[in-house]
Design an enzyme around this catalytic site. Structure first.
Site, PDB file in Angstrom:
ATOM      1  N   ASP A  16       0.633 -31.514  43.840  1.00 14.54           N
ATOM      2  CA  ASP A  16       1.147 -30.189  44.192  1.00 14.54           C
ATOM      3  C   ASP A  16       1.070 -29.959  45.693  1.00 14.54           C
ATOM      4  OD1 ASP A  16       2.202 -27.709  43.764  1.00 14.54           O
ATOM      5  OD2 ASP A  16       0.410 -26.852  42.859  1.00 14.54           O
ATOM      6  N   GLY A  17       1.995 -29.161  46.193  1.00 13.12           N
ATOM      7  CA  GLY A  17       1.910 -28.714  47.587  1.00 13.12           C
ATOM      8  C   GLY A  17       2.942 -29.314  48.533  1.00 13.12           C
ATOM      9  N   HIS A  33       8.936 -33.336  49.774  1.00 20.12           N
ATOM     10  CA  HIS A  33       9.016 -34.262  48.633  1.00 20.12           C
ATOM     11  C   HIS A  33       9.113 -35.718  49.118  1.00 20.12           C
ATOM     12  CE1 HIS A  33       9.092 -30.990  45.858  1.00 20.12           C
ATOM     13  NE2 HIS A  33      10.311 -30.578  46.142  1.00 20.12           N
ATOM     14  N   ASN A  64      10.307 -27.581  35.689  1.00 16.76           N
ATOM     15  CA  ASN A  64      10.931 -27.794  36.995  1.00 16.76           C
ATOM     16  C   ASN A  64      12.457 -27.641  36.975  1.00 16.76           C
ATOM     17  OD1 ASN A  64       8.545 -30.320  38.149  1.00 16.76           O
ATOM     18  ND2 ASN A  64       8.589 -28.114  38.533  1.00 16.76           N
ATOM     19  N   GLU A 195     -12.904 -35.172  33.250  1.00 13.56           N
ATOM     20  CA  GLU A 195     -13.471 -34.447  34.383  1.00 13.56           C
ATOM     21  C   GLU A 195     -12.307 -33.922  35.227  1.00 13.56           C
ATOM     22  OE1 GLU A 195     -16.704 -33.953  35.175  1.00 13.56           O
ATOM     23  OE2 GLU A 195     -17.439 -35.023  33.414  1.00 13.56           O
TER      24      GLU A 195
HETATM   25  C1  FPP Z   1       4.886 -30.206  43.750  1.00 10.08           C
HETATM   26  O1  FPP Z   1       5.194 -29.650  44.987  1.00 10.08           O
HETATM   27  C2  FPP Z   1       5.595 -31.447  43.552  1.00 10.08           C
HETATM   28  C3  FPP Z   1       6.639 -31.632  42.692  1.00 10.08           C
HETATM   29  C4  FPP Z   1       7.198 -30.578  41.837  1.00 10.08           C
HETATM   30  C5  FPP Z   1       7.294 -32.935  42.581  1.00 10.08           C
HETATM   31  C6  FPP Z   1       6.415 -34.134  42.728  1.00 10.08           C
HETATM   32  C7  FPP Z   1       7.306 -35.242  43.064  1.00 10.08           C
HETATM   33  C8  FPP Z   1       7.101 -36.191  44.003  1.00 10.08           C
HETATM   34  C9  FPP Z   1       5.867 -36.343  44.793  1.00 10.08           C
HETATM   35  C10 FPP Z   1       8.193 -37.150  44.285  1.00 10.08           C
HETATM   36  C11 FPP Z   1       8.758 -37.933  43.142  1.00 10.08           C
HETATM   37  C12 FPP Z   1       7.773 -38.793  42.450  1.00 10.08           C
HETATM   38  C13 FPP Z   1       7.770 -40.133  42.323  1.00 10.08           C
HETATM   39  C14 FPP Z   1       6.817 -40.768  41.373  1.00 10.08           C
HETATM   40  C15 FPP Z   1       8.666 -40.999  43.081  1.00 10.08           C
HETATM   41  P1  FPP Z   1       5.834 -28.192  45.043  1.00 10.08           P
HETATM   42  O2  FPP Z   1       7.265 -28.350  45.412  1.00 10.08           O
HETATM   43  O3  FPP Z   1       5.565 -27.465  43.787  1.00 10.08           O
HETATM   44  O4  FPP Z   1       5.008 -27.611  46.231  1.00 10.08           O
HETATM   45  P2  FPP Z   1       4.674 -26.070  46.514  1.00 10.08           P
HETATM   46  O5  FPP Z   1       3.858 -25.593  45.343  1.00 10.08           O
HETATM   47  O6  FPP Z   1       3.896 -26.142  47.777  1.00 10.08           O
HETATM   48  O7  FPP Z   1       5.980 -25.368  46.659  1.00 10.08           O
END
Ligand code: FPP
Length: 228
Positions: A16-17, A33, A64, A195
């Protein structure tokens, strides 16, 4: 009971983040991302060396789909590029790629690429990288319960045997980055005795050293599984 000093076999991460990382730098969310994928890449390489048998990453949830279309397609594009660029390295490193979640609902080109990657690494016997795509724990449990019911009795054991993670070691440690303290429909069943480790670090800033820190904390904790 003394301290278990156990070594984690299966770690899962809510990454996250990314959006906040980008916002802090006045950059588009998609850059967050992109940097998030870089963090994934470094971590997957390091996880094998740390002796993990399975690493499960929450990449795209059933919720999402509510994000803007351009962000969804950017995430799909990043996923495709990640598979295309890293698959041969996984294959060479004996890493098995697995997907949890209802991934067949993703765009057809992504599904095709994923299925090719699963087939390419299916015989690998080293660690497993499980990527959660169109994953929601409540959906997973409902699917597992339906499958168990179709075969006979519904018990915790028969449901567990139908979960998307049935072929992975039990979940030892669940990590969430960026300071949020909630599970967000991730691995609800599997987290029963896991955990938890929460950090304020935003996902693009998460390094293998942070994973080592979480694993050290895990090794130090006493797990009772309801006993004493
Ligand atoms: C959360 O950040 C992250 C996601 C919703 C997507 C996670 C995806 C990746 C790291 C890339 C794709 C993965 C692979 C395995 C290639 P957010 O957008 O919710 O952040 P925020 O809460 O700060 O807005």
């Amino acid at each position: 009971m003394g301290k278990a000093m156990s070594r984690a076999r299966h770690v899962a991460i809510i990454m996250d983040g990314n959006g906040r990382w980008a916002k802090k730098r006045h950059l588009p969310r998609v850059v967050g991302h992109q940097r998030g994928v870089e963090a994934v890449r470094k971590l997957v390489r390091a996880a094998g060396a740390m002796g993990l048998e399975a690493l499960t990453l929450y990449a795209f949830s059933t919720e999402n789909w509510r994000r803007p279309e351009d962000e969804i397609s950017a995430l799909m594009g990043l996923l495709k590029r990640f598979i295309l660029s890293d698959l041969e390295e996984f294959a060479a490193d004996n890493v098995r790629l697995k997907i949890i979640g209802d991934y067949k609902a993703l765009p057809a080109d992504v599904v095709e690429l994923i299925e090719g990657a699963i087939a390419r690494t299916a015989a690998n016997t080293g660690s497993t990288l499980a990527v959660a795509l169109n994953y929601g724990a409540q959906d997973e449990i409902a699917r597992a319960a339906r499958a168990a019911a179709a075969k006979g009795e519904i018990t915790p054991e028969t449901i567990a045997a139908e979960l998307d993670t049935a072929d992975l070691p039990p979940l030892d440690l669940l990590i969430r980055t960026s300071g949020e303290i909630r599970l967000s429909n991730f691995l609800l069943w599997q987290a029963a005795y896991a955990e938890m480790w929460f950090t304020d670090v935003l996902w693009p800033d998460f390094t293998p050293a942070h994973l080592e820190e979480a694993l050290a904390a895990f090794a130090d904790r006493e797990r009772r599984y309801g006993g004493r």
